[in-house]
Design a protein around this motif. Structure first.
Motif, PDB file in Angstrom:
ATOM      1  N   ARG A  59      83.787 -85.498  34.975  1.00 38.95           N
ATOM      2  CA  ARG A  59      84.220 -86.743  35.038  1.00 38.95           C
ATOM      3  C   ARG A  59      84.376 -87.354  36.543  1.00 38.95           C
ATOM      4  O   ARG A  59      83.805 -88.471  36.735  1.00 38.95           O
ATOM      5  N   LEU A  60      84.538 -86.535  37.480  1.00 40.44           N
ATOM      6  CA  LEU A  60      84.539 -87.058  38.963  1.00 40.44           C
ATOM      7  C   LEU A  60      83.039 -87.304  39.337  1.00 40.44           C
ATOM      8  O   LEU A  60      82.681 -88.513  39.868  1.00 40.44           O
ATOM      9  N   LEU A  61      82.236 -86.515  38.878  1.00 41.24           N
ATOM     10  CA  LEU A  61      80.846 -86.915  39.298  1.00 41.24           C
ATOM     11  C   LEU A  61      80.276 -87.996  38.591  1.00 41.24           C
ATOM     12  O   LEU A  61      79.565 -88.691  39.130  1.00 41.24           O
ATOM     13  N   ASP A  62      80.557 -88.384  37.337  1.00 44.10           N
ATOM     14  CA  ASP A  62      80.221 -89.524  36.440  1.00 44.10           C
ATOM     15  C   ASP A  62      80.727 -90.655  37.182  1.00 44.10           C
ATOM     16  O   ASP A  62      80.171 -91.932  37.284  1.00 44.10           O
ATOM     17  N   GLU A  63      82.008 -90.693  37.571  1.00 44.31           N
ATOM     18  CA  GLU A  63      82.586 -92.009  38.342  1.00 44.31           C
ATOM     19  C   GLU A  63      82.050 -92.235  39.441  1.00 44.31           C
ATOM     20  O   GLU A  63      81.935 -93.434  39.811  1.00 44.31           O
ATOM     21  N   TRP A  64      81.656 -91.295  40.247  1.00 43.01           N
ATOM     22  CA  TRP A  64      81.168 -91.409  41.664  1.00 43.01           C
ATOM     23  C   TRP A  64      79.640 -92.100  41.318  1.00 43.01           C
ATOM     24  O   TRP A  64      79.429 -93.178  41.894  1.00 43.01           O
ATOM     25  N   ALA A  65      78.902 -91.653  40.323  1.00 41.66           N
ATOM     26  CA  ALA A  65      77.586 -92.020  40.012  1.00 41.66           C
ATOM     27  C   ALA A  65      77.909 -93.728  39.610  1.00 41.66           C
ATOM     28  O   ALA A  65      77.015 -94.561  39.732  1.00 41.66           O
ATOM     29  N   LEU A  66      78.868 -93.795  38.801  1.00 41.85           N
ATOM     30  CA  LEU A  66      79.162 -95.477  38.372  1.00 41.85           C
ATOM     31  C   LEU A  66      79.667 -96.202  39.516  1.00 41.85           C
ATOM     32  O   LEU A  66      79.101 -97.353  39.463  1.00 41.85           O
ATOM     33  N   ASP A  67      80.172 -95.536  40.228  1.00 41.31           N
ATOM     34  CA  ASP A  67      80.662 -96.530  41.632  1.00 41.31           C
ATOM     35  C   ASP A  67      79.453 -96.791  42.266  1.00 41.31           C
ATOM     36  O   ASP A  67      79.266 -98.029  42.797  1.00 41.31           O
ATOM     37  N   LEU A  68      78.366 -95.904  42.345  1.00 43.32           N
ATOM     38  CA  LEU A  68      77.076 -96.257  43.208  1.00 43.32           C
ATOM     39  C   LEU A  68      76.433 -97.326  42.482  1.00 43.32           C
ATOM     40  O   LEU A  68      75.896 -98.233  43.025  1.00 43.32           O
ATOM     41  N   ALA A  69      76.288 -97.155  41.243  1.00 46.52           N
ATOM     42  CA  ALA A  69      75.639 -98.000  40.209  1.00 46.52           C
ATOM     43  C   ALA A  69      76.122 -99.381  40.248  1.00 46.52           C
ATOM     44  O   ALA A  69      75.465-100.569  40.478  1.00 46.52           O
ATOM     45  N   ASP A  70      77.671 -99.405  40.436  1.00 53.33           N
ATOM     46  CA  ASP A  70      78.143-100.799  40.513  1.00 53.33           C
ATOM     47  C   ASP A  70      77.953-101.498  41.810  1.00 53.33           C
ATOM     48  O   ASP A  70      77.573-102.847  41.848  1.00 53.33           O
ATOM     49  N   ASP A  93      69.958 -96.927  51.575  1.00 55.56           N
ATOM     50  CA  ASP A  93      69.408 -95.593  51.753  1.00 55.56           C
ATOM     51  C   ASP A  93      70.572 -94.405  51.494  1.00 55.56           C
ATOM     52  O   ASP A  93      70.417 -93.411  50.806  1.00 55.56           O
ATOM     53  N   ARG A  94      71.705 -94.639  52.303  1.00 51.92           N
ATOM     54  CA  ARG A  94      72.608 -93.883  51.869  1.00 51.92           C
ATOM     55  C   ARG A  94      72.887 -93.566  50.503  1.00 51.92           C
ATOM     56  O   ARG A  94      73.154 -92.675  50.018  1.00 51.92           O
ATOM     57  N   ASP A  95      73.264 -94.772  49.762  1.00 55.09           N
ATOM     58  CA  ASP A  95      73.816 -94.663  48.204  1.00 55.09           C
ATOM     59  C   ASP A  95      72.422 -93.950  47.769  1.00 55.09           C
ATOM     60  O   ASP A  95      72.680 -93.264  46.695  1.00 55.09           O
ATOM     61  N   VAL A  96      71.149 -94.034  47.967  1.00 55.52           N
ATOM     62  CA  VAL A  96      70.074 -93.456  47.211  1.00 55.52           C
ATOM     63  C   VAL A  96      70.151 -92.119  47.066  1.00 55.52           C
ATOM     64  O   VAL A  96      69.943 -91.183  46.266  1.00 55.52           O
ATOM     65  N   ILE A 144      73.351 -86.508  41.250  1.00 55.68           N
ATOM     66  CA  ILE A 144      72.406 -86.180  40.108  1.00 55.68           C
ATOM     67  C   ILE A 144      72.104 -84.444  40.100  1.00 55.68           C
ATOM     68  O   ILE A 144      72.259 -83.789  39.126  1.00 55.68           O
ATOM     69  N   SER A 145      71.725 -83.988  41.309  1.00 57.22           N
ATOM     70  CA  SER A 145      71.706 -82.427  41.329  1.00 57.22           C
ATOM     71  C   SER A 145      72.974 -81.828  41.029  1.00 57.22           C
ATOM     72  O   SER A 145      72.895 -80.908  40.486  1.00 57.22           O
ATOM     73  N   ALA A 146      73.990 -82.309  41.762  1.00 56.51           N
ATOM     74  CA  ALA A 146      75.457 -81.700  41.200  1.00 56.51           C
ATOM     75  C   ALA A 146      75.601 -81.612  39.836  1.00 56.51           C
ATOM     76  O   ALA A 146      76.180 -80.751  39.227  1.00 56.51           O
ATOM     77  N   GLN A 147      75.238 -82.809  39.150  1.00 55.71           N
ATOM     78  CA  GLN A 147      75.364 -82.857  37.844  1.00 55.71           C
ATOM     79  C   GLN A 147      74.465 -81.712  36.807  1.00 55.71           C
ATOM     80  O   GLN A 147      74.922 -81.281  35.998  1.00 55.71           O
ATOM     81  N   ALA A 148      73.457 -81.592  37.474  1.00 54.19           N
ATOM     82  CA  ALA A 148      72.169 -80.676  36.667  1.00 54.19           C
ATOM     83  C   ALA A 148      72.955 -79.175  37.083  1.00 54.19           C
ATOM     84  O   ALA A 148      72.708 -78.178  36.156  1.00 54.19           O
ATOM     85  N   ASP A 149      73.397 -79.076  38.375  1.00 55.14           N
ATOM     86  CA  ASP A 149      74.168 -77.664  38.573  1.00 55.14           C
ATOM     87  C   ASP A 149      75.300 -77.267  37.635  1.00 55.14           C
ATOM     88  O   ASP A 149      75.045 -76.279  37.211  1.00 55.14           O
ATOM     89  N   LEU A 150      76.096 -78.411  37.406  1.00 55.39           N
ATOM     90  CA  LEU A 150      77.176 -78.132  36.509  1.00 55.39           C
ATOM     91  C   LEU A 150      76.679 -78.070  35.176  1.00 55.39           C
ATOM     92  O   LEU A 150      77.533 -77.091  34.412  1.00 55.39           O
TER      93      LEU A 150
END
Length: 120
Positions: free
Chosen positions: A49-60, A78-81, A88-94
């Motif tokens: 949930r935390l990783l998804d929320e962080w990804a959503l914040d960046l997408a927004d 560049d920092r956001d990318v 994405i890497s952390a989500q794959a690891d999880l």
């Protein structure tokens, strides 16, 4: 939980039990997505949930920049990318950890959880 930034002050994230507060802005509590994975106090679903929320914040933020709502600053983009890649890497690891846990027997999972928490 690990120490993280919340505004200008350093705080210890275990000072709060309010997961909803943390999940509103995981980047404020964790410096890197890997820190979420390393947090032994979180269950797999909470980490996801935390990783998804962080990804959503960046997408927004990226959508807002694309629509001209915020000025485009190349170094911030560049920092956001780079951060998105880390998420994405952390989500794959999880996902790998969850799959490995599902393949283990209950006693193996319990032993792993006990030994992981006592080592941290």
């Amino acid at each position: 939980m690990t120490k993280a930034r919340l505004g200008p002050a350093m705080i210890n994230a275990d000072q709060t039990n309010d997961f909803d507060l943390v999940s509103q802005d995981p980047a404020a509590w964790y410096g890197q997505p890997q820190a979420i994975l390393d947090d032994a106090q979180l269950r797999h679903g909470e980490k996801a949930r935390l990783l998804d929320e962080w990804a959503l914040d960046l997408a927004d933020r990226r959508t807002a920049a694309d629509e001209g709502m915020v000025p485009e600053v190349p170094r911030l983009i560049d920092r956001d990318v780079k951060m998105q890649d880390r998420i994405i890497s952390a989500q794959a690891d999880l996902a790998t950890i969850v799959a490995e846990d599902a393949a283990q027997s209950l006693p193996q999972r319990l032993w792993r959880r006990i030994t992981t928490r006592s080592a941290g």
